[in-house]
Design an enzyme around this catalytic site. Structure first.
Site, PDB file in Angstrom:
ATOM      1  N   THR A   1       0.829  -1.205   0.000  1.00 51.55           N
ATOM      2  CA  THR A   1       0.000   0.000   0.000  1.00 51.55           C
ATOM      3  C   THR A   1       0.862   1.254   0.000  1.00 51.55           C
ATOM      4  O   THR A   1       0.631   2.190  -0.766  1.00 51.55           O
ATOM      5  CB  THR A   1      -0.910   0.019   1.247  1.00 51.55           C
ATOM      6  OG1 THR A   1      -1.692  -1.172   1.274  1.00 51.55           O
ATOM      7  CG2 THR A   1      -1.825   1.226   1.244  1.00 51.55           C
ATOM      8  N   THR A   2       1.886   1.266   0.845  1.00 51.12           N
ATOM      9  CA  THR A   2       2.769   2.425   0.961  1.00 51.12           C
ATOM     10  C   THR A   2       3.532   2.660  -0.335  1.00 51.12           C
ATOM     11  O   THR A   2       3.935   3.790  -0.630  1.00 51.12           O
ATOM     12  CB  THR A   2       3.747   2.239   2.138  1.00 51.12           C
ATOM     13  OG1 THR A   2       3.012   1.822   3.284  1.00 51.12           O
ATOM     14  CG2 THR A   2       4.497   3.518   2.459  1.00 51.12           C
TER      15      THR A   2
ATOM     16  N   TYR B   1     -12.768  -4.211  -2.825  1.00 46.72           N
ATOM     17  CA  TYR B   1     -13.986  -3.860  -3.555  1.00 46.72           C
ATOM     18  C   TYR B   1     -14.914  -5.057  -3.754  1.00 46.72           C
ATOM     19  O   TYR B   1     -16.106  -4.964  -3.502  1.00 46.72           O
ATOM     20  CB  TYR B   1     -13.681  -3.200  -4.916  1.00 46.72           C
ATOM     21  CG  TYR B   1     -14.933  -2.668  -5.568  1.00 46.72           C
ATOM     22  CD1 TYR B   1     -15.482  -1.464  -5.149  1.00 46.72           C
ATOM     23  CD2 TYR B   1     -15.599  -3.375  -6.573  1.00 46.72           C
ATOM     24  CE1 TYR B   1     -16.652  -0.984  -5.711  1.00 46.72           C
ATOM     25  CE2 TYR B   1     -16.773  -2.895  -7.134  1.00 46.72           C
ATOM     26  CZ  TYR B   1     -17.293  -1.699  -6.697  1.00 46.72           C
ATOM     27  OH  TYR B   1     -18.464  -1.232  -7.241  1.00 46.72           O
TER      28      TYR B   1
ATOM     29  N   TYR C   1      -2.610 -10.242   4.082  1.00 50.48           N
ATOM     30  CA  TYR C   1      -2.658  -8.860   4.581  1.00 50.48           C
ATOM     31  C   TYR C   1      -4.111  -8.511   4.866  1.00 50.48           C
ATOM     32  O   TYR C   1      -4.926  -8.411   3.950  1.00 50.48           O
ATOM     33  CB  TYR C   1      -2.036  -7.926   3.539  1.00 50.48           C
ATOM     34  CG  TYR C   1      -2.000  -6.456   3.903  1.00 50.48           C
ATOM     35  CD1 TYR C   1      -2.232  -6.002   5.200  1.00 50.48           C
ATOM     36  CD2 TYR C   1      -1.703  -5.503   2.928  1.00 50.48           C
ATOM     37  CE1 TYR C   1      -2.186  -4.656   5.517  1.00 50.48           C
ATOM     38  CE2 TYR C   1      -1.649  -4.153   3.234  1.00 50.48           C
ATOM     39  CZ  TYR C   1      -1.897  -3.736   4.525  1.00 50.48           C
ATOM     40  OH  TYR C   1      -1.850  -2.411   4.838  1.00 50.48           O
TER      41      TYR C   1
ATOM     42  N   ARG D   1      -9.379  -0.531   4.448  1.00 48.41           N
ATOM     43  CA  ARG D   1      -9.104  -0.181   3.055  1.00 48.41           C
ATOM     44  C   ARG D   1      -9.835  -1.081   2.059  1.00 48.41           C
ATOM     45  O   ARG D   1     -10.163  -0.643   0.970  1.00 48.41           O
ATOM     46  CB  ARG D   1      -7.594  -0.269   2.763  1.00 48.41           C
ATOM     47  CG  ARG D   1      -6.797   0.944   3.219  1.00 48.41           C
ATOM     48  CD  ARG D   1      -5.365   0.835   2.715  1.00 48.41           C
ATOM     49  NE  ARG D   1      -4.573   1.982   3.097  1.00 48.41           N
ATOM     50  CZ  ARG D   1      -4.327   3.039   2.311  1.00 48.41           C
ATOM     51  NH1 ARG D   1      -4.859   3.106   1.108  1.00 48.41           N
ATOM     52  NH2 ARG D   1      -3.558   4.021   2.738  1.00 48.41           N
TER      53      ARG D   1
ATOM     54  N   LYS E   1      -0.380 -10.262   8.132  1.00 46.15           N
ATOM     55  CA  LYS E   1      -0.135  -8.883   8.537  1.00 46.15           C
ATOM     56  C   LYS E   1      -1.465  -8.341   9.037  1.00 46.15           C
ATOM     57  O   LYS E   1      -2.417  -8.210   8.267  1.00 46.15           O
ATOM     58  CB  LYS E   1       0.384  -8.051   7.367  1.00 46.15           C
ATOM     59  CG  LYS E   1       0.573  -6.568   7.703  1.00 46.15           C
ATOM     60  CD  LYS E   1       0.940  -5.772   6.456  1.00 46.15           C
ATOM     61  CE  LYS E   1       1.026  -4.283   6.792  1.00 46.15           C
ATOM     62  NZ  LYS E   1       1.304  -3.443   5.594  1.00 46.15           N
TER      63      LYS E   1
ATOM     64  N   ILE F   1       5.360  -4.873   9.794  1.00 44.00           N
ATOM     65  CA  ILE F   1       5.558  -4.362   8.432  1.00 44.00           C
ATOM     66  C   ILE F   1       5.189  -2.892   8.517  1.00 44.00           C
ATOM     67  O   ILE F   1       4.022  -2.539   8.701  1.00 44.00           O
ATOM     68  CB  ILE F   1       4.720  -5.140   7.408  1.00 44.00           C
ATOM     69  CG1 ILE F   1       5.227  -6.588   7.342  1.00 44.00           C
ATOM     70  CG2 ILE F   1       4.798  -4.478   6.034  1.00 44.00           C
ATOM     71  CD1 ILE F   1       4.406  -7.506   6.441  1.00 44.00           C
TER      72      ILE F   1
END
Length: 296
Positions: free
Chosen positions: A46-47, A109, A135, A140, A164, A206
């Site tokens: 994501t980052t 989604y 994850y 999100r 994660k 993480i």
């Protein structure tokens, strides 16, 4: 055996002003992280703005990172997608490049059922031979890996090694570990919960914070793993104001701003992400200085 223990950096993807990926700068950031004691590089999470990279850029960033790191520390490639076939393709390519592990976000989604999550993760894991970390970040994705699902996958699918956890729900994390036991490696996905999650058996974090404070983030995890819980906790608490500033706007807006404030010149974000609000950036700069980070 865990893919890594300690603090793995969820590294940003530097961009030129024209929006192209700046691989030379990515190389500099990788060296900065390794010199700072980071325990693993997590690329294209994501980052790393993976959701706005093309498939070609995504794979080039993974290959570049694997080659640059050259086995000095583990490289974990973010290869998740809301399309199972796409996730399989990206994962197989990352394995060919030499990634040590995969980070697979829940399908966003689509909002898969728990049955769908089992099918999704099983299909990806069975398509590769390297271990993967699930994850779980429902804020999100709109999709939550329930403890029973995580434990089932850990116990029944060979390559599923870890999770994660970024739910922020410590009770859920505790239940997951109660059900999964030693079959699942746990990593904090939130920089403000490294110590709490390690107290439940976590292997580390993480981290977004590691981008700007690799040594300190490594030390939070290392001290805990060495048995210095009090020292680890003190560092965790010291970092909280900076962590809060790094998440005052949606990640990775603040962390890219922070790196630019440090003179790292990581460039802009890709739309729809936009520049950090001026007032928030002032607060971020102050939090960085208070933490002991030197600004350019």
């Amino acid at each position: 055996m865990a893919i890594f223990t300690g603090a793995g950096v969820a590294i940003v993807t530097p961009m030129y002003d024209n929006g192209k990926v700046n691989f030379d700068k990515l190389g500099e950031l990788i060296e900065f992280q390794i010199e700072g004691g980071t325990d693993a590089i997590i690329i294209c999470g994501t980052t790393g703005e993976s959701s706005t990279l093309t498939h070609e850029e995504h794979l080039e960033a993974i290959k570049y990172t694997v080659d640059k790191v050259a086995k000095r520390i583990p490289v974990v490639a973010g290869t998740g997608s809301n399309c199972t076939e796409t996730a399989i393709y990206l994962s197989q390519e990352a394995e060919k490049f030499g990634a040590d592990g995969l980070l697979i976000v829940t399908p966003y989604y689509n909002k898969a059922t728990q049955k769908g999550l089992i099918a999704h993760y099983t299909a990806i894991a069975n398509a590769v031979s390297i271990p993967l970390i699930m994850y779980n970040v429902p804020s999100r994705t709109g999709c939550n890996i329930l403890p029973e699902t995580a434990a089932y996958l850990a116990k029944n699918v060979e390559n599923i090694a870890g999770i994660k956890e970024a739910t922020g729900n410590i009770a859920q994390v505790a239940k997951t570990m109660q059900l999964a036991g030693d079959d699942l490696d746990l990593y904090s996905g939130n920089d403000d919960q490294i110590v709490p999650i390690m107290s439940l058996g976590g292997k580390g974090v993480i981290s977004v914070l590691s981008n700007v404070a690799p040594r300190e983030t490594h030390e939070i995890a290392a001290k805990y793993l060495e048995g210095d819980v009090k020292g680890s906790c003190a560092l965790q608490l010291k970092a909280l104001p900076l962590v809060n500033a790094l998440f005052s706007e949606v990640n990775p807006i603040p962390v890219k701003a922070a790196l630019n404030l440090m003179g790292k010149e990581v460039g802009p974000l890709r739309m729809p992400l936009t520049t950090m609000e001026e007032e928030n950036q002032k607060k971020l700069a102050q939090a960085m200085k208070d933490f002991g980070i030197e600004l350019a």
